[in-house]
Design an enzyme around this catalytic site. Sequence first.
Site: not given
Length: 247
Positions: A43, A53, A61, A69, A83, A173, A201, A225
């Site tokens: 997907d 990396d 890459d 995660h 799809n 953050a 925010d 996250s």
Amino acid sequence: STAQKLASDLFDRLNAEQAWQQSRAEGQVVAVVDSGVDGAHEDLSAAVLAGTDLVAENGGDGRSDPNGHGTHVAGIIAATADNGIGVAGLANGAKILPVRVADETGSGFSSDMATGIIYSVDHQASVINISMGSTMESPAVSAAVRYAMDHDVVVVAAAGNERQEGNPVEYPAATEGVVGVAATDPTDLSAEFSETGDFVDVAAPGVQIASTYPDSTYMMMSGTSMASPFVAAVAALVRATNPGLSQ
């Protein structure tokens, strides 16, 4: 599946279909500064660019994710829509630039995060998502955020999940210029784990979010996250619709 049903219900709450009638996110590159992204996922394969990396000894890459995660975060942003499989990302049509800064346990160094932010800017990201953080402010990361702002790149970061552990201020953050994102639950109330405060925010869904996971699987996860990439996705949609807008 249950995951698909939850994802569909969530998109109804977000009016995603109406948003897509106004804008798709083609032409936008969203950097996922995280644990890598499984670029072979059924997907995600159409959306994931070659990135970098910064953790593996021999580099790479960014299109592998031994933690999971980053793959989950990437799916919230840009899993392929229409799809017939899995889930759909909110920033329909966007590309993902994977920037691996976290190891297989999900831990990383602020120096790598700073390098990853600069890499993202230098490789045409229009939005950067950082679903990780620390209660300690890093001068290097703050400088990298300023670099992103100077280059008109939107930086979005998770507010953290430690409300019950003292509700500390979370960086990046809380760094000036970063969009800090808290999490809401399925009733659109503040998630009990989500940090709060002046540095936040905006809030977005972050409880039991269905998304992509390594090896072409899917997983439900909770946390700020998961909320942060919804906001990064909206930023990509806005930039696609109004390319003249500054960050």
